[in-house]
Design a protein around this motif. Structure first.
Motif, PDB file in Angstrom:
ATOM      1  N   TYR A   1      45.173  17.904 100.461  1.00  0.00           N
ATOM      2  CA  TYR A   1      45.320  19.652 100.501  1.00  0.00           C
ATOM      3  C   TYR A   1      44.205  19.793 100.781  1.00  0.00           C
ATOM      4  CZ  TYR A   1      45.070  24.523 100.952  1.00  0.00           C
ATOM      5  OH  TYR A   1      44.399  25.757 101.728  1.00  0.00           O
ATOM      6  N   CYS A   2      42.990  19.714  99.619  1.00  0.00           N
ATOM      7  CA  CYS A   2      41.741  19.393  99.508  1.00  0.00           C
ATOM      8  C   CYS A   2      40.865  18.912 101.518  1.00  0.00           C
ATOM      9  CB  CYS A   2      40.865  19.915  98.296  1.00  0.00           C
ATOM     10  SG  CYS A   2      41.607  21.447  97.490  1.00  0.00           S
ATOM     11  N   GLN A   3      41.044  17.955 100.864  1.00  0.00           N
ATOM     12  CA  GLN A   3      40.350  16.970 102.023  1.00  0.00           C
ATOM     13  C   GLN A   3      40.884  17.084 103.214  1.00  0.00           C
ATOM     14  OE1 GLN A   3      42.494  13.000 100.427  1.00  0.00           O
ATOM     15  NE2 GLN A   3      40.795  13.363  98.875  1.00  0.00           N
ATOM     16  N   ARG A   4      42.039  18.163 103.741  1.00  0.00           N
ATOM     17  CA  ARG A   4      42.837  17.969 104.965  1.00  0.00           C
ATOM     18  C   ARG A   4      42.111  19.725 105.278  1.00  0.00           C
ATOM     19  NH1 ARG A   4      46.599  16.052 109.489  1.00  0.00           N
ATOM     20  NH2 ARG A   4      45.710  14.427 107.696  1.00  0.00           N
ATOM     21  N   MET A   5      41.667  20.425 104.571  1.00  0.00           N
ATOM     22  CA  MET A   5      40.846  21.640 104.638  1.00  0.00           C
ATOM     23  C   MET A   5      39.435  21.521 105.217  1.00  0.00           C
ATOM     24  SD  MET A   5      43.320  23.435 105.247  1.00  0.00           S
ATOM     25  CE  MET A   5      42.050  25.207 105.572  1.00  0.00           C
ATOM     26  N   ALA A   6      38.779  20.662 104.348  1.00  0.00           N
ATOM     27  CA  ALA A   6      37.635  20.005 104.970  1.00  0.00           C
ATOM     28  C   ALA A   6      38.008  19.379 106.130  1.00  0.00           C
ATOM     29  CB  ALA A   6      37.006  19.338 104.175  1.00  0.00           C
ATOM     30  N   GLN A   7      38.473  18.881 106.503  1.00  0.00           N
ATOM     31  CA  GLN A   7      38.289  18.470 108.209  1.00  0.00           C
ATOM     32  C   GLN A   7      38.775  19.240 108.857  1.00  0.00           C
ATOM     33  OE1 GLN A   7      41.310  15.384 107.095  1.00  0.00           O
ATOM     34  NE2 GLN A   7      40.146  13.529 106.189  1.00  0.00           N
TER      35      GLN A   7
ATOM     36  N   LEU B   1      32.898  17.705 103.093  1.00  0.00           N
ATOM     37  CA  LEU B   1      33.438  16.397 103.439  1.00  0.00           C
ATOM     38  C   LEU B   1      33.758  15.441 102.153  1.00  0.00           C
ATOM     39  CD1 LEU B   1      33.824  15.366 107.037  1.00  0.00           C
ATOM     40  CD2 LEU B   1      35.471  16.073 105.731  1.00  0.00           C
ATOM     41  N   ALA B   2      32.817  15.364 101.473  1.00  0.00           N
ATOM     42  CA  ALA B   2      32.339  14.048 100.169  1.00  0.00           C
ATOM     43  C   ALA B   2      32.544  14.604  99.615  1.00  0.00           C
ATOM     44  CB  ALA B   2      30.735  14.221 100.618  1.00  0.00           C
ATOM     45  N   TRP B   3      32.400  15.952  98.661  1.00  0.00           N
ATOM     46  CA  TRP B   3      32.866  16.556  97.571  1.00  0.00           C
ATOM     47  C   TRP B   3      34.528  16.423  97.639  1.00  0.00           C
ATOM     48  CZ3 TRP B   3      36.353  20.423  98.271  1.00  0.00           C
ATOM     49  CH2 TRP B   3      36.938  21.486  97.139  1.00  0.00           C
ATOM     50  N   ALA B   4      35.171  16.546  99.115  1.00  0.00           N
ATOM     51  CA  ALA B   4      36.786  17.116  98.861  1.00  0.00           C
ATOM     52  C   ALA B   4      37.076  15.396  99.074  1.00  0.00           C
ATOM     53  CB  ALA B   4      36.929  17.589 100.718  1.00  0.00           C
TER      54      ALA B   4
ATOM     55  N   MET C   1      41.683  19.805  89.256  1.00  0.00           N
ATOM     56  CA  MET C   1      41.773  21.172  90.032  1.00  0.00           C
ATOM     57  C   MET C   1      42.631  22.204  88.817  1.00  0.00           C
ATOM     58  SD  MET C   1      43.190  19.921  93.585  1.00  0.00           S
ATOM     59  CE  MET C   1      43.631  20.593  94.396  1.00  0.00           C
ATOM     60  N   ASP C   2      42.516  20.960  87.874  1.00  0.00           N
ATOM     61  CA  ASP C   2      43.127  21.531  86.582  1.00  0.00           C
ATOM     62  C   ASP C   2      42.303  22.788  86.026  1.00  0.00           C
ATOM     63  OD1 ASP C   2      45.670  20.066  87.612  1.00  0.00           O
ATOM     64  OD2 ASP C   2      45.388  18.649  85.814  1.00  0.00           O
ATOM     65  N   GLY C   3      44.009  23.694  85.084  1.00  0.00           N
ATOM     66  CA  GLY C   3      43.039  24.304  84.689  1.00  0.00           C
ATOM     67  C   GLY C   3      42.354  25.821  85.563  1.00  0.00           C
ATOM     68  N   ASP C   4      41.388  26.267  84.491  1.00  0.00           N
ATOM     69  CA  ASP C   4      40.771  28.096  85.325  1.00  0.00           C
ATOM     70  C   ASP C   4      39.181  27.356  85.515  1.00  0.00           C
ATOM     71  OD1 ASP C   4      43.324  29.092  84.522  1.00  0.00           O
ATOM     72  OD2 ASP C   4      42.265  30.287  82.924  1.00  0.00           O
ATOM     73  N   PHE C   5      38.999  28.373  86.122  1.00  0.00           N
ATOM     74  CA  PHE C   5      37.473  28.153  86.783  1.00  0.00           C
ATOM     75  C   PHE C   5      37.060  29.811  86.477  1.00  0.00           C
ATOM     76  CE2 PHE C   5      34.017  29.000  89.650  1.00  0.00           C
ATOM     77  CZ  PHE C   5      33.805  27.016  89.541  1.00  0.00           C
ATOM     78  N   SER C   6      35.901  29.344  85.745  1.00  0.00           N
ATOM     79  CA  SER C   6      34.942  30.800  85.379  1.00  0.00           C
ATOM     80  C   SER C   6      33.456  30.798  86.421  1.00  0.00           C
ATOM     81  CB  SER C   6      35.079  30.798  83.819  1.00  0.00           C
ATOM     82  OG  SER C   6      36.354  30.762  83.222  1.00  0.00           O
ATOM     83  N   TRP C   7      33.011  31.908  86.948  1.00  0.00           N
ATOM     84  CA  TRP C   7      31.974  32.362  87.382  1.00  0.00           C
ATOM     85  C   TRP C   7      30.910  33.576  87.159  1.00  0.00           C
ATOM     86  CZ3 TRP C   7      36.181  32.839  89.188  1.00  0.00           C
ATOM     87  CH2 TRP C   7      35.968  33.675  90.911  1.00  0.00           C
ATOM     88  N   TYR C   8      30.391  33.603  87.429  1.00  0.00           N
ATOM     89  CA  TYR C   8      29.574  34.682  87.614  1.00  0.00           C
ATOM     90  C   TYR C   8      29.452  35.345  89.009  1.00  0.00           C
ATOM     91  CZ  TYR C   8      27.057  39.030  87.094  1.00  0.00           C
ATOM     92  OH  TYR C   8      26.588  40.513  87.231  1.00  0.00           O
ATOM     93  N   SER C   9      30.130  36.547  89.029  1.00  0.00           N
ATOM     94  CA  SER C   9      30.776  37.236  91.145  1.00  0.00           C
ATOM     95  C   SER C   9      29.065  38.224  91.024  1.00  0.00           C
ATOM     96  CB  SER C   9      31.796  37.842  91.330  1.00  0.00           C
ATOM     97  OG  SER C   9      31.644  37.619  92.293  1.00  0.00           O
ATOM     98  N   GLY C  10      28.214  37.529  91.047  1.00  0.00           N
ATOM     99  CA  GLY C  10      27.106  38.953  92.440  1.00  0.00           C
ATOM    100  C   GLY C  10      27.496  39.931  92.144  1.00  0.00           C
ATOM    101  N   ALA C  11      28.699  39.879  93.362  1.00  0.00           N
ATOM    102  CA  ALA C  11      28.951  40.489  94.333  1.00  0.00           C
ATOM    103  C   ALA C  11      30.473  42.135  93.470  1.00  0.00           C
ATOM    104  CB  ALA C  11      30.309  40.364  95.329  1.00  0.00           C
TER     105      ALA C  11
ATOM    106  N   LEU D   1      43.810  28.007  92.440  1.00  0.00           N
ATOM    107  CA  LEU D   1      43.359  29.692  93.039  1.00  0.00           C
ATOM    108  C   LEU D   1      42.476  29.911  94.464  1.00  0.00           C
ATOM    109  CD1 LEU D   1      45.237  32.104  94.105  1.00  0.00           C
ATOM    110  CD2 LEU D   1      43.907  33.447  92.050  1.00  0.00           C
ATOM    111  N   CYS D   2      41.224  29.355  92.848  1.00  0.00           N
ATOM    112  CA  CYS D   2      39.869  29.574  93.582  1.00  0.00           C
ATOM    113  C   CYS D   2      39.440  28.292  94.593  1.00  0.00           C
ATOM    114  CB  CYS D   2      38.798  29.054  92.768  1.00  0.00           C
ATOM    115  SG  CYS D   2      38.611  30.070  90.921  1.00  0.00           S
ATOM    116  N   LEU D   3      40.209  27.286  94.464  1.00  0.00           N
ATOM    117  CA  LEU D   3      40.108  26.804  95.968  1.00  0.00           C
ATOM    118  C   LEU D   3      39.905  26.799  97.142  1.00  0.00           C
ATOM    119  CD1 LEU D   3      40.477  23.652  94.133  1.00  0.00           C
ATOM    120  CD2 LEU D   3      38.286  24.130  95.239  1.00  0.00           C
TER     121      LEU D   3
END
Length: 171
Positions: A6-12, A97-100, A108-118, A129-131
């Protein structure tokens, strides 16, 4: 929820759509590109710059590469002009593309954590969900640009996944 394919197709799709959008924007004058059209990010160029900024922000979170050099409030100035935007956009689309193409299901498993400046706070959400949000953000702002380009008298472009040319699905 989603797969590496899915991510590869969306990057394309992202590459294809940004090429189409770039061609449509190239047919407009700098004045038309920067004219305030009462959109959330003002102009066609401002919205394209914000999209570039958002993509840099999200992808840097996932691939560990460089992010934007500015904050959200200045995202409409991520590129100086259309030529600068096109150069940055092309490089970023190849990075997508390279990343995907390197993604695995485990990535793609588990949670992803980050700080949102916004939002000025920490977030932790499922990676999948983040992807999906990253790709949804692209589609949302390209839709705004499509509407502004056609309202400016420019040529719209086909956006539907089923009509993506096979050449883009091979990247």
């Amino acid at each position: 929820m989603i797969t590496p394919q899915y991510c590869q197709r969306m990057a394309q799709h992202n590459l294809w759509q940004n090429n189409e959008m770039s061609a449509a924007m190239s047919a407009l004058s700098e004045t038309q590109l920067w004219l305030d059209r009462s959109a959330f990010f003002g102009s066609i160029q401002g919205t394209a710059n914000h999209l570039l900024w958002g993509d840099l922000t999200w992808l840097s979170r996932f691939d560990g590469g460089a992010g934007p050099q500015t904050v959200l409030e200045n995202s409409t100035a991520e590129a100086a002009d259309l030529a600068d935007w096109q150069q940055k956009r092309e490089a970023l689309d190849q990075r997508f593309l390279a990343w995907a193409n390197e993604l695995t299901a485990a990535d793609m498993d588990g949670d992803f954590s980050w700080y949102s400046g916004a939002m000025q706070r920490d977030f932790s959400l499922p990676k999948a969900l983040c992807l999906m949000q990253m790709f949804n953000h692209q589609t949302h702002h390209r839709g705004q640009i499509h509407a502004m380009v056609t309202a400016a008298g420019g040529k719209g472009w086909t956006t539907d996944l089923p009509f993506m040319p096979p050449a883009f699905a091979k990247n």
